[in-house]
Design a protein around this motif. Sequence first.
Motif, PDB file in Angstrom:
ATOM      1  N   GLU A   1       6.950  66.341  43.282  1.00  0.00           N
ATOM      2  CA  GLU A   1       7.083  66.120  41.840  1.00  0.00           C
ATOM      3  C   GLU A   1       6.983  67.426  41.069  1.00  0.00           C
TER       4      GLU A   1
ATOM      5  N   GLU B   1       9.801  68.793  38.459  1.00  0.00           N
ATOM      6  CA  GLU B   1       9.469  69.064  37.055  1.00  0.00           C
ATOM      7  C   GLU B   1       9.820  70.496  36.673  1.00  0.00           C
TER       8      GLU B   1
ATOM      9  N   SER C   1       4.048  70.249  47.829  1.00  0.00           N
ATOM     10  CA  SER C   1       3.488  70.366  46.485  1.00  0.00           C
ATOM     11  C   SER C   1       2.044  70.844  46.494  1.00  0.00           C
TER      12      SER C   1
ATOM     13  N   VAL D   1      12.698  63.081  42.176  1.00  0.00           N
ATOM     14  CA  VAL D   1      11.741  62.999  43.271  1.00  0.00           C
ATOM     15  C   VAL D   1      12.246  61.909  44.206  1.00  0.00           C
TER      16      VAL D   1
END
Length: 113
Positions: free
Chosen positions: A20, A24, A112, A39
Amino acid sequence: MSEDMYNDGYSDIVNIDFSETVIEQMSTRTANTGMVWEVMDVCDIKYPASEFDYIIDKGTMDALMCEKGDVWNPSPELVARVNSEVDEVERPAPFQKKVSGERFLDVKNHNSG
């Protein structure tokens, strides 16, 4: 890679990533391009069959193979699952096809954490 493609004149580019945070950041960074950033898990692609002309993978398969501990010996099940997802959303194409004006899916894989 998709930014370079956009700068070279390709405009219909969809980008997916498991992270994510990456989605973004890249969505914000490329907001003026019209590229789509979503995503999505490459093992569960949420696009209809034959949606894309070309699928571009930059490290996703390598990362998935490493998950199992041996990049040179991936499980047949993992390879089949990923190939099945990608094959389903890629349109069948003639051997030599004009690339300009086609639709691309750029599959990414970033951690991430």
